[in-house]
Design a protein around this motif. Structure first.
Motif, PDB file in Angstrom:
ATOM      1  N   LEU A 195       0.819  -1.209   0.000  1.00 30.46           N
ATOM      2  CA  LEU A 195       0.000   0.000   0.000  1.00 30.46           C
ATOM      3  C   LEU A 195       0.855   1.262   0.000  1.00 30.46           C
ATOM      4  O   LEU A 195       0.420   2.307  -0.471  1.00 30.46           O
ATOM      5  N   LEU A 196       2.059   1.167   0.527  1.00 29.06           N
ATOM      6  CA  LEU A 196       2.946   2.331   0.557  1.00 29.06           C
ATOM      7  C   LEU A 196       3.371   2.758  -0.851  1.00 29.06           C
ATOM      8  O   LEU A 196       3.765   3.906  -1.059  1.00 29.06           O
ATOM      9  N   ARG A 197       3.297   1.831  -1.794  1.00 29.84           N
ATOM     10  CA  ARG A 197       3.697   2.143  -3.173  1.00 29.84           C
ATOM     11  C   ARG A 197       2.520   2.635  -4.019  1.00 29.84           C
ATOM     12  O   ARG A 197       2.703   3.017  -5.163  1.00 29.84           O
ATOM     13  N   ARG A 198       1.340   2.612  -3.440  1.00 33.19           N
ATOM     14  CA  ARG A 198       0.149   3.046  -4.175  1.00 33.19           C
ATOM     15  C   ARG A 198      -0.205   4.484  -3.832  1.00 33.19           C
ATOM     16  O   ARG A 198       0.071   4.969  -2.742  1.00 33.19           O
ATOM     17  N   ASP A 199      -0.842   5.149  -4.775  1.00 37.29           N
ATOM     18  CA  ASP A 199      -1.331   6.502  -4.536  1.00 37.29           C
ATOM     19  C   ASP A 199      -2.779   6.380  -4.071  1.00 37.29           C
ATOM     20  O   ASP A 199      -3.713   6.424  -4.867  1.00 37.29           O
ATOM     21  N   LEU A 200      -2.959   6.195  -2.783  1.00 37.38           N
ATOM     22  CA  LEU A 200      -4.287   5.920  -2.233  1.00 37.38           C
ATOM     23  C   LEU A 200      -5.230   7.111  -2.300  1.00 37.38           C
ATOM     24  O   LEU A 200      -6.435   6.943  -2.413  1.00 37.38           O
ATOM     25  N   ASP A 220     -14.646  13.415   0.128  1.00 38.35           N
ATOM     26  CA  ASP A 220     -14.303  12.706  -1.115  1.00 38.35           C
ATOM     27  C   ASP A 220     -13.082  11.807  -0.923  1.00 38.35           C
ATOM     28  O   ASP A 220     -13.041  10.688  -1.434  1.00 38.35           O
ATOM     29  N   LEU A 221     -12.099  12.291  -0.191  1.00 34.64           N
ATOM     30  CA  LEU A 221     -10.901  11.488   0.055  1.00 34.64           C
ATOM     31  C   LEU A 221     -11.225  10.273   0.936  1.00 34.64           C
ATOM     32  O   LEU A 221     -10.694   9.184   0.718  1.00 34.64           O
ATOM     33  N   THR A 222     -12.104  10.485   1.898  1.00 31.56           N
ATOM     34  CA  THR A 222     -12.520   9.379   2.760  1.00 31.56           C
ATOM     35  C   THR A 222     -13.219   8.304   1.940  1.00 31.56           C
ATOM     36  O   THR A 222     -13.001   7.110   2.148  1.00 31.56           O
ATOM     37  N   ARG A 223     -14.039   8.708   1.003  1.00 32.22           N
ATOM     38  CA  ARG A 223     -14.730   7.734   0.138  1.00 32.22           C
ATOM     39  C   ARG A 223     -13.726   6.904  -0.672  1.00 32.22           C
ATOM     40  O   ARG A 223     -13.947   5.715  -0.900  1.00 32.22           O
ATOM     41  N   GLN A 224     -12.653   7.527  -1.132  1.00 32.69           N
ATOM     42  CA  GLN A 224     -11.628   6.774  -1.873  1.00 32.69           C
ATOM     43  C   GLN A 224     -11.060   5.659  -0.995  1.00 32.69           C
ATOM     44  O   GLN A 224     -10.864   4.535  -1.465  1.00 32.69           O
ATOM     45  N   LEU A 225     -10.812   5.980   0.252  1.00 26.44           N
ATOM     46  CA  LEU A 225     -10.256   4.977   1.165  1.00 26.44           C
ATOM     47  C   LEU A 225     -11.296   3.914   1.517  1.00 26.44           C
ATOM     48  O   LEU A 225     -10.966   2.733   1.655  1.00 26.44           O
ATOM     49  N   GLU A 226     -12.529   4.313   1.654  1.00 28.87           N
ATOM     50  CA  GLU A 226     -13.587   3.350   1.943  1.00 28.87           C
ATOM     51  C   GLU A 226     -13.823   2.404   0.774  1.00 28.87           C
ATOM     52  O   GLU A 226     -14.347   1.315   0.955  1.00 28.87           O
ATOM     53  N   GLY A 227     -13.424   2.817  -0.428  1.00 26.73           N
ATOM     54  CA  GLY A 227     -13.574   1.988  -1.611  1.00 26.73           C
ATOM     55  C   GLY A 227     -12.521   0.891  -1.741  1.00 26.73           C
ATOM     56  O   GLY A 227     -12.599   0.062  -2.648  1.00 26.73           O
ATOM     57  N   LEU A 240      -1.969   1.855   6.996  1.00 25.40           N
ATOM     58  CA  LEU A 240      -1.933   3.085   6.200  1.00 25.40           C
ATOM     59  C   LEU A 240      -3.330   3.665   5.952  1.00 25.40           C
ATOM     60  O   LEU A 240      -3.564   4.837   6.253  1.00 25.40           O
ATOM     61  N   PRO A 241      -4.272   2.889   5.437  1.00 24.26           N
ATOM     62  CA  PRO A 241      -5.613   3.466   5.260  1.00 24.26           C
ATOM     63  C   PRO A 241      -6.263   3.894   6.576  1.00 24.26           C
ATOM     64  O   PRO A 241      -6.926   4.936   6.633  1.00 24.26           O
ATOM     65  N   GLU A 273       3.816  13.062   3.698  1.00 22.65           N
ATOM     66  CA  GLU A 273       4.149  13.438   2.316  1.00 22.65           C
ATOM     67  C   GLU A 273       2.921  13.517   1.412  1.00 22.65           C
ATOM     68  O   GLU A 273       2.824  14.398   0.557  1.00 22.65           O
ATOM     69  N   ASN A 274       1.985  12.598   1.588  1.00 19.58           N
ATOM     70  CA  ASN A 274       0.869  12.498   0.645  1.00 19.58           C
ATOM     71  C   ASN A 274      -0.440  13.096   1.137  1.00 19.58           C
ATOM     72  O   ASN A 274      -1.399  13.157   0.383  1.00 19.58           O
ATOM     73  N   LEU A 275      -0.481  13.522   2.388  1.00 23.29           N
ATOM     74  CA  LEU A 275      -1.711  14.136   2.883  1.00 23.29           C
ATOM     75  C   LEU A 275      -1.435  15.418   3.652  1.00 23.29           C
ATOM     76  O   LEU A 275      -1.868  16.486   3.241  1.00 23.29           O
ATOM     77  N   ILE A 276      -0.704  15.332   4.728  1.00 25.50           N
ATOM     78  CA  ILE A 276      -0.579  16.468   5.647  1.00 25.50           C
ATOM     79  C   ILE A 276      -0.034  17.716   4.956  1.00 25.50           C
ATOM     80  O   ILE A 276      -0.515  18.822   5.177  1.00 25.50           O
TER      81      ILE A 276
END
Length: 179
Positions: free
Chosen positions: A4-9, A25-32, A42-43, A166-169
């Protein structure tokens, strides 16, 4: 989990700003994500960060939430090694018991050695020293493997934390920053 660390979640473009109202919207991506992936560190950490930002649009609070989830996971992983630590401690103890037993048996055959037959004494001492040697060798291997597992786990938790930073904060912004 490491994959999962190599994916753009979150699929956040470079330079994109995320406001508290964007978190849904970002939460929905993770719920998917697949259930197995969604329950990984990570999720779960990203979800906690997004929920915190939605509830309290404070980037420091989000960073604290990420740190808290990662620290909690680190402690959980550490506690899972408790039984292995106990076994690593117990193996030399069992070897020592074998050593004491072998020496005791050798002393019990001392009268044979006085009569000139040292075979029984040497066999018993051989058992004693072999018990110690085998136990220490097993313990060395087990402790090495345990440390390797712990290293991999700690690195994973740190990498997950870095991924979140790096990818969110770094993309999080409040209205006061935009003004």
């Amino acid at each position: 989990d490491r994959g999962l660390l190599r994916r753009d979640l979150l699929q956040i473009d470079e330079g994109m700003r995320i406001l508290p109202e964007d978190t849904r919207d970002l939460t929905r991506q993770l719920e998917g994500l697949k259930p197995g992936d969604r329950n990984s560190l990570l999720p779960r950490t990203l979800m906690a960060a997004l929920h915190r930002f939605s509830a309290s649009p404070n980037v420091q609070d989000v960073a604290d939430a990420v740190h808290s989830v990662c620290a909690s996971e680190g402690e959980r992983l550490e506690s899972e090694l408790a039984m292995i630590r106990y076994i690593a401690w117990a193996i030399p103890s069992v070897g020592f018991i074998g050593t004491v037993r072998g020496i005791g048996e050798a002393l019990g055959r001392a009268h044979q050695a006085i009569e000139g037959d040292i075979t029984g004494v040497t066999q018993s001492l051989g058992v004693a020293f072999n018990s110690t040697l085998i136990a220490l060798m097993i313990s060395i291997v087990l402790v090495f493997l345990m440390h390797q597992i712990q290293l991999v786990q700690e690195r994973f938790v740190l990498e997950a934390r870095g991924y979140c930073e790096e990818n969110l904060i770094r993309h999080l912004h409040t209205r006061s920053v935009e003004s």
